[in-house]
Design a protein around this motif. Structure first.
Motif, mmCIF file in Angstrom:
data_model
loop_
_atom_site.group_PDB
_atom_site.id
_atom_site.type_symbol
_atom_site.label_atom_id
_atom_site.label_comp_id
_atom_site.label_asym_id
_atom_site.label_seq_id
_atom_site.Cartn_x
_atom_site.Cartn_y
_atom_site.Cartn_z
ATOM 1 N N ARG A 52 -5.404 2.569 12.585
ATOM 2 C CA ARG A 52 -5.363 3.814 11.430
ATOM 3 C C ARG A 52 -3.924 3.376 10.957
ATOM 4 O O ARG A 52 -3.647 3.681 9.822
ATOM 5 C CB ARG A 52 -5.760 4.870 11.553
ATOM 6 N N HIS A 53 -2.828 3.412 11.627
ATOM 7 C CA HIS A 53 -1.428 3.342 11.390
ATOM 8 C C HIS A 53 -1.311 2.102 10.480
ATOM 9 O O HIS A 53 -0.087 2.097 9.823
ATOM 10 C CB HIS A 53 -0.642 3.380 12.672
ATOM 11 N N PHE A 87 -2.894 0.972 8.236
ATOM 12 C CA PHE A 87 -3.598 1.100 7.157
ATOM 13 C C PHE A 87 -2.817 1.724 6.132
ATOM 14 O O PHE A 87 -1.976 2.502 6.679
ATOM 15 C CB PHE A 87 -5.011 1.468 7.234
ATOM 16 N N GLU A 88 -3.189 1.738 4.758
ATOM 17 C CA GLU A 88 -2.773 2.687 3.727
ATOM 18 C C GLU A 88 -2.990 3.912 4.307
ATOM 19 O O GLU A 88 -4.170 4.302 5.078
ATOM 20 C CB GLU A 88 -3.071 2.382 2.540
ATOM 21 N N PRO A 89 -2.467 5.282 3.715
ATOM 22 C CA PRO A 89 -2.660 6.380 4.290
ATOM 23 C C PRO A 89 -4.310 6.938 3.853
ATOM 24 O O PRO A 89 -4.760 7.387 4.632
ATOM 25 C CB PRO A 89 -1.690 7.464 3.319
ATOM 26 N N SER A 90 -4.641 6.483 2.721
ATOM 27 C CA SER A 90 -6.062 6.964 2.653
ATOM 28 C C SER A 90 -6.906 6.346 3.236
ATOM 29 O O SER A 90 -7.900 6.934 3.854
ATOM 30 C CB SER A 90 -6.301 6.717 0.942
ATOM 31 N N VAL A 91 -6.619 4.990 3.529
ATOM 32 C CA VAL A 91 -7.664 4.254 4.259
ATOM 33 C C VAL A 91 -7.406 4.848 5.818
ATOM 34 O O VAL A 91 -8.599 4.811 6.547
ATOM 35 C CB VAL A 91 -7.311 2.918 4.794
ATOM 36 N N GLY A 92 -6.161 4.945 6.375
ATOM 37 C CA GLY A 92 -6.141 5.598 7.635
ATOM 38 C C GLY A 92 -6.998 7.213 7.927
ATOM 39 O O GLY A 92 -7.661 7.282 8.817
ATOM 40 N N ARG A 93 -6.645 7.775 6.729
ATOM 41 C CA ARG A 93 -7.384 9.179 6.696
ATOM 42 C C ARG A 93 -8.969 8.914 6.825
ATOM 43 O O ARG A 93 -9.638 9.664 7.420
ATOM 44 C CB ARG A 93 -7.149 9.823 5.477
#
Length: 542
Positions: free
Chosen positions: A320-321, A323-329
């Motif tokens: 997740r780290h 990825f983009e913040p939205s994808v990580g969330r």
């Protein structure tokens, strides 16, 4: 001996009271016999009084007529004698004897007649006759009142009821007094005592006949009542027995139908109702089996795709780290929901096993207090993050018991987790106590609490007191339902007390031997409408 007699009387009274409460036939027969006996007693008493008065009145009239006739005959004998002054003593005594014989010949009392001729005190006259009386004349029954009444010489007979002594027995009698005027001797009093034992024997016979007839009538009424009540009670008992068999699962049981009367109509109606209920139960049972099979099959079928989703989700969660913040969330949310899905699936499988009655205990030696210590330590980090202080008090529960440790841990995890979830960052107490029959583990929070209507439904599946409330631990809505099943499987139970604003208390009670039933827990809880200061061990520890 007196104590034993009281014990026998008490046992007899309890037996009668038990029969009175349990048997409609006993109550019906007893009430009928009591009311019939009272009616027979009243009617018999009234009839007996009427017969007694009638017999006495007839005998009184007969005696009064005989006495009047005897007095006239005796007076006629004395009047027929010459009233010359030269009547000597011997002639008067002869007349007295003739009068006595005439009186006896004019009285026909079956019980016997006794007479006496006595001089009225204070009478002047040249001749004085000695008192003439029958050999067994009861002079003691002639009272002074009767003597005074006779001495007035009113021209009427004076009657008085008396009691005669017959070899120690008291027999009824009637004393009659009148006046005789004897020439050259003055006024004398004639007393005739009649024995009424014959009338008393007649009344005794009538009374005995009425008593025997009344008892026979009551016995006959009891027999007829028991027969009539039996015609009604026996079908009712049959219906009750059939109802118990149907309630026990024997749905093919029916009431035998005989005839076309009201009982037969009731039996046919009951059988029709039983047929309808049986069909409904069979349909519901089949539907329940289909639902259970569906839940079980779906749960098993979901395991394979869920495992695949879990593997893919874990890979995304670990990366997740990058990825983009939205994808990580999104990866974090997917990971959390997959975990919750796994919990729900596990709970559904467990519930389906309970519904199919395929759950078995895997017992091992367990110390409940040590088990509670482990659970408290397991939840302490979560409690610290929630700002809740976990307090553990173990005055009891240090004995070793045969329990399914996995299931008891699951119960305590649910209870402690819910207490932290709803405790509003206030202290949560976990108390372990025991007595001779049970070991109890109480979990008390001082948070929002619940009203009584919510506390009564807290063990329902998928039920939540406040659906809008945010959950920090997560859950499936089946935790308490499974916990209750686990407790019942051990022969124990879970009690709950809760009030809005005062928090909630859940008490898990496990028996040391046989199932608890309605026995009191080692940590008792008050009624839902009563206040509660917490377990006694916590109050004493303060």
């Amino acid at each position: 001996m007196r104590r034993r007699l009281r014990r026998w009387v008490r046992r007899g009274w309890y037996a009668v009271a038990w029969l009175w409460r349990r048997s409609l036939m006993v109550r019906s027969v007893a009430i009928t016999v009591a009311t019939s006996g009272l009616a027979v007693a009243i009617i018999g008493t009234a009839v007996m009084i009427s017969i007694s008065n009638n017999v006495y009145a007839q005998r009184r009239d007969q005696i009064e007529a005989e006495s009047a006739r005897a007095t006239v005959v005796a007076q006629g004998i004395f009047d027929a004698a010459t009233a010359a002054e030269d009547n000597n003593q011997t002639e008067l005594e002869t007349l007295q004897s003739e009068a006595q014989d005439a009186i006896l010949s004019n009285t026909t009392s079956p019980g016997g007649t006794r007479i006496a001729i006595e001089r009225t005190p204070g009478q002047p006259g040249p001749q004085v006759l000695q008192t003439l009386a029958s050999r067994d004349f009861p002079d003691e029954v002639i009272t002074d009142a009767l003597r005074r009444e006779v001495g007035k010489d009113t021209g009427r007979l004076s009657l008085q009821p008396v009691q005669l002594d017959d070899d120690g027995r008291r027999e009824p009698g009637l004393a009659v007094g009148s006046v005789l005027q004897i020439p050259s001797a003055g006024q004398y009093e004639l007393y005739i005592v009649y024995d009424l034992s014959d009338a008393q024997q007649t009344l005794d016979f009538v009374s005995q006949t009425l008593s025997i007839g009344g008892v026979a009538l009551i016995v006959l009424i009891a027999l007829v009542t028991s027969l009539v009540v039996r015609l009604v009670v026996v079908p009712i008992r049959g219906a009750a027995e059939t109802s118990r068999k149907i309630a026990a699962g024997r749905l093919d049981e029916r009431i035998p139908v005989r005839g076309h009367d009201d009982i037969a109509i009731l039996a046919r109606s009951f059988n029709d109702m039983a047929d309808a209920v049986s069909r409904q139960i069979t349909q519901l049972a089949e539907l329940s089996r289909v639902q259970q099979r569906f839940v079980s099959d779906v749960s098993h079928e979901l395991r394979t795709p869920l495992t695949t989703i879990r593997l893919a989700g874990d890979m995304l969660f670990d990366s997740r780290h990058a990825f983009e913040p939205s994808v990580g969330r999104s990866a974090e949310l997917l990971h959390a929901q997959v975990e919750r899905f796994e919990l729900l699936l596990a709970d559904l499988l467990e519930i389906s096993r309970y519904d199919a009655q395929a759950v078995q205990l895997d017992t091992e030696p367990v110390v409940p207090a040590s088990l509670a210590v482990d659970i408290v330590e397991e939840f302490r980090p979560l409690a610290e993050r929630a700002g809740t202080e976990l307090q553990l008090v173990t005055p009891g529960g240090h004995t070793t018991m045969q329990l399914d440790a996995k299931r008891i841990r699951r119960i305590l995890r649910n209870l402690v987790g819910n207490a932290i979830e709803h405790g509003d960052a206030k202290p949560v107490q976990v108390v372990v106590d025991s007595d001779a029959r049970s070991v109890a583990i109480a979990v008390r929070d001082q948070g929002v609490g619940m009203p009584p209507e919510d506390a009564a439904r807290v063990f329902d599946r998928f039920w939540r007191a406040d659906p809008s409330r945010k959950r920090t631990i997560g859950g499936t809505g089946l935790g308490l339902a499974i916990s209750l099943g686990d407790a019942n499987l051990h022969g124990g139970r879970i009690d709950v007390w809760s009030r809005p604003g005062e928090g909630s208390t859940f008490v898990l009670t496990l028996p040391r031997g046989e199932a608890l039933g309605t026995a009191t827990s080692a940590i008792p809880l008050p009624e839902l409408d009563e206040t509660y200061d917490g377990p006694r061990a916590v109050r004493e520890d303060r």
